[in-house]
Design a protein around this motif. Sequence first.
Motif, short mmCIF file in Angstrom:
data_model
loop_
_atom_site.label_atom_id
_atom_site.label_comp_id
_atom_site.label_asym_id
_atom_site.label_seq_id
_atom_site.Cartn_x
_atom_site.Cartn_y
_atom_site.Cartn_z
N GLY A 141 19.72 -15.01 -20.64
CA GLY A 141 20.49 -14.18 -21.57
C GLY A 141 20.43 -12.70 -21.26
N ARG B 95 21.59 -9.09 -20.36
CA ARG B 95 22.75 -8.20 -20.44
C ARG B 95 22.31 -6.80 -20.04
NH1 ARG B 95 27.17 -9.93 -23.37
NH2 ARG B 95 27.76 -7.74 -23.67
N GLU C 206 24.97 -11.90 -20.09
CA GLU C 206 24.47 -13.20 -20.56
C GLU C 206 24.13 -14.12 -19.39
OE1 GLU C 206 23.68 -13.90 -23.57
OE2 GLU C 206 24.61 -12.22 -24.60
N GLN D 235 16.97 -12.74 -23.56
CA GLN D 235 16.62 -13.62 -24.67
C GLN D 235 15.28 -14.31 -24.51
OE1 GLN D 235 19.98 -16.26 -25.05
NE2 GLN D 235 21.33 -14.67 -25.87
#
Length: 220
Positions: A171, A173, A183, A209
């Motif tokens: 994830g 970015r 992502e 993430q």
Amino acid sequence: MSSHHIVRDDQEPALIIANGASCSPELMGQLLEWSPLIIVLDAAMDRVMQLGIKVDVLLGDFDRGYDPETYLSYQYPLEIIRIEDQNSTDLEKAFQYLIERGIPSANVVWGTGRRMDHTITNLTHIVKYSSQLKIVLLDDYSKVYRLPYHFEKWYPKDTPISLIPVGTATGIRTENLLYPLQEESLTLGYRTGSSNSVARDGVVKITYQSGDLLLMECTD
């Protein structure tokens, strides 16, 4: 080179001197000036003594057969920490010592170069202890640390930046990098974010993430 340090505040990063390739006197001097605590791993002590650096803590398993107390007449006061656990490296022992003292951050020099296995292990240690200690590994060409999941920092245009996952980071970015990620995932050994750069003067933003992502600020 300065033989002493002037800051006495445990909120400033401690300085750990490992036993890899030496850094420049300029880098060492900058770090010494602002470090409240100087820790030297036992294998590097003779090299450090030759530079005239005042040491606070000499730490390791002392498996090379010398008596560390011989340094007391040259380095006083000097705290000698003997940890004979063979399941951890001397650098890990230094991290554990700082955690027990409640010191939140550390800079590490002489932690790269020479043996490649030591360099790779030291880089992974940044991740292993990242929940307890903010660690920055520095040499004359790179500054390496684990990224938090949300990161923002101002850089000048063309600053070389590499994003290196330890395992897999997902994830991801980025904003204001020449080669943006949207992502996306990076996996060590398969796909990394090496040799990216800052697109324009300004703030670089990086979020991800899950996993662990190292940021390497590099110069040629």
